[in-house]
Design an enzyme around this catalytic site. Structure first.
Site, mmCIF file in Angstrom:
data_model
loop_
_atom_site.group_PDB
_atom_site.id
_atom_site.type_symbol
_atom_site.label_atom_id
_atom_site.label_comp_id
_atom_site.label_asym_id
_atom_site.label_seq_id
_atom_site.Cartn_x
_atom_site.Cartn_y
_atom_site.Cartn_z
ATOM 1 N N ASP A 287 14.982 -3.859 31.140
ATOM 2 C CA ASP A 287 15.131 -5.008 30.247
ATOM 3 C C ASP A 287 16.526 -5.039 29.643
ATOM 4 O O ASP A 287 17.307 -4.090 29.799
ATOM 5 C CB ASP A 287 14.049 -4.976 29.153
ATOM 6 C CG ASP A 287 13.799 -3.579 28.604
ATOM 7 O OD1 ASP A 287 14.671 -2.713 28.764
ATOM 8 O OD2 ASP A 287 12.739 -3.360 28.008
ATOM 9 N N ASP B 54 3.428 -1.126 19.420
ATOM 10 C CA ASP B 54 2.448 -2.206 19.609
ATOM 11 C C ASP B 54 1.889 -2.244 21.035
ATOM 12 O O ASP B 54 1.190 -3.183 21.402
ATOM 13 C CB ASP B 54 3.083 -3.561 19.247
ATOM 14 C CG ASP B 54 4.267 -3.923 20.149
ATOM 15 O OD1 ASP B 54 4.582 -3.160 21.089
ATOM 16 O OD2 ASP B 54 4.880 -4.989 19.905
ATOM 17 N N HIS C 55 3.729 -2.356 23.890
ATOM 18 C CA HIS C 55 4.524 -3.047 24.912
ATOM 19 C C HIS C 55 5.115 -2.067 25.925
ATOM 20 O O HIS C 55 5.360 -0.901 25.612
ATOM 21 C CB HIS C 55 5.609 -3.938 24.283
ATOM 22 C CG HIS C 55 6.747 -3.226 23.613
ATOM 23 N ND1 HIS C 55 7.161 -3.503 22.331
ATOM 24 C CD2 HIS C 55 7.602 -2.271 24.053
ATOM 25 C CE1 HIS C 55 8.204 -2.755 22.024
ATOM 26 N NE2 HIS C 55 8.488 -1.987 23.053
ATOM 27 N N GLU D 199 5.626 -7.963 25.234
ATOM 28 C CA GLU D 199 4.936 -7.806 23.962
ATOM 29 C C GLU D 199 3.447 -8.132 24.139
ATOM 30 O O GLU D 199 3.048 -8.718 25.152
ATOM 31 C CB GLU D 199 5.567 -8.744 22.929
ATOM 32 C CG GLU D 199 7.036 -8.430 22.611
ATOM 33 C CD GLU D 199 7.207 -7.201 21.720
ATOM 34 O OE1 GLU D 199 6.376 -6.285 21.766
ATOM 35 O OE2 GLU D 199 8.205 -7.168 20.973
HETATM 36 C C1 F6R Z 1 13.277 -0.250 26.550
HETATM 37 C C2 F6R Z 1 11.843 -0.422 26.779
HETATM 38 C C3 F6R Z 1 10.896 -0.393 25.621
HETATM 39 C C4 F6R Z 1 10.898 0.970 24.935
HETATM 40 C C5 F6R Z 1 9.920 0.953 23.775
HETATM 41 C C6 F6R Z 1 9.878 2.279 23.066
HETATM 42 O O1 F6R Z 1 13.971 -0.326 27.780
HETATM 43 O O2 F6R Z 1 11.451 -0.580 27.882
HETATM 44 O O3 F6R Z 1 9.595 -0.681 26.090
HETATM 45 O O4 F6R Z 1 10.529 1.939 25.858
HETATM 46 O O5 F6R Z 1 10.305 -0.044 22.875
HETATM 47 O O6 F6R Z 1 11.116 2.520 22.453
HETATM 48 P P1 F6R Z 1 11.476 3.966 21.930
HETATM 49 O O7 F6R Z 1 11.467 4.858 23.103
HETATM 50 O O8 F6R Z 1 12.866 3.816 21.353
HETATM 51 O O9 F6R Z 1 10.443 4.315 20.929
#
Ligand code: F6R
Length: 257
Positions: free
Chosen positions: A64, A133, A135, A140
């Site tokens: 992403d 959450d 995702h 989301e």
């Molecule tokens: C980012 C991504 C997101 C993160 C998620 C957890 O490329 O794919 O799904 O993996 O927001 O973020 P952290 O690891 O910073 O808690």
């Protein structure tokens, strides 16, 4: 599998990446950003520096990207992955792709990104984190389980969670481009990594809850080869922990992750 701490999650994920590249030096990696995969990325950099693994022929696709950050912005995921991982490896810069959040025509960019993944033969091993959450990527809650790479709006919660990288929630972009859940599910092996108590509820819902668009990570239950690697704190909400520990302890070594 449940391991002691974040460093141990890193070793397990790094083992899976190294095993893939030993079998297939031109393997295609899917890379998450954020803090969850950092222990794995540090371990891969260490092993590369020790001469244990080469990424010279590997290719990589990011999950992403934020929309609208100027090219080279330190929090653009393209910059983050170069700083945290690929810049310290021997993978050619041109072999690392991410959706371009600065593209004039974002819809065309998303379609081109899907085509690029397909042209590479698909993703062999997709590293995933999970949001509090539920995702994955930036899909989301309520994202279609069949979704493809597209523009998404971040929830207020995700923007708050990511404010620590930006010095304030107001600076976190509202929009992102993300591989869809359907795109992610086409990778041949999914490896989701999580650590810390803030992820315990999301992990419990993803692994033991119903498959639902309200928890996009629960879509891993539909995948033929999905591995979830968590530390003790992130495992705290799981019910079948005794079984998971027994299964991992008895896993034959030839099987890998
Ligand atoms: C980012 C991504 C997101 C993160 C998620 C957890 O490329 O794919 O799904 O993996 O927001 O973020 P952290 O690891 O910073 O808690």
């Amino acid at each position: 599998m449940i391991v002691a701490d974040p460093a141990a999650t890193g070793r397990v994920v790094a083992d899976a990446v190294c095993r893939l590249l030993a079998e297939r030096p031109d393997g295609v990696l899917g890379l998450a950003t954020g803090s969850s995969p950092l222990p794995a990325y540090r371990e891969l950099v260490r092993r590369h520096r020790a001469g244990e693994v080469s990424f010279r022929q590997a290719r990589a696709f990011l999950l992403d990207e934020y929309v609208g950050l100027p090219p080279g912005h330190p929090q653009a995921y393209r910059s983050v992955i170069e700083r945290e991982l690929t810049g310290a490896l021997d993978i050619p810069a041109a072999a690392v792709r991410g959706p371009d959040g600065t593209a004039h025509d974002l819809g065309a960019e998303c379609a081109a990104y899907e085509a690029a993944i397909a042209a590479a033969g698909g993703i062999d091993l997709q590293v995933l984190g999970v949001g509090a959450d539920g995702h994955i990527g930036f899909n989301e809650p309520s994202s279609s389980l069949g979704s493809r790479t597209r523009l998404k709006t971040l929830t207020a919660r995700t923007r708050r969670d990511n404010a620590r990288f930006f010095g304030g929630v107001d600076q976190v972009p509202r929009h992102v481009l993300t591989q869809g859940v359907g795109t992610i599910l086409e990778a041949r092996h999914l490896v989701l990594v999580a650590a810390g108590e803030a992820k315990a509820e999301a992990i419990a819902r993803a692994v033991e809850g119903p498959v639902t668009a309200m928890t996009p990570a629960s879509s891993l239950q539909l995948h033929p080869h999905a591995s979830v690697v968590v530390d003790e704190a992130a495992a705290a909400g799981l019910r079948l922990t005794d079984y998971y520990r027994e299964a991992y302890a008895g896993k034959p070594s030839w099987q890998g992750l």
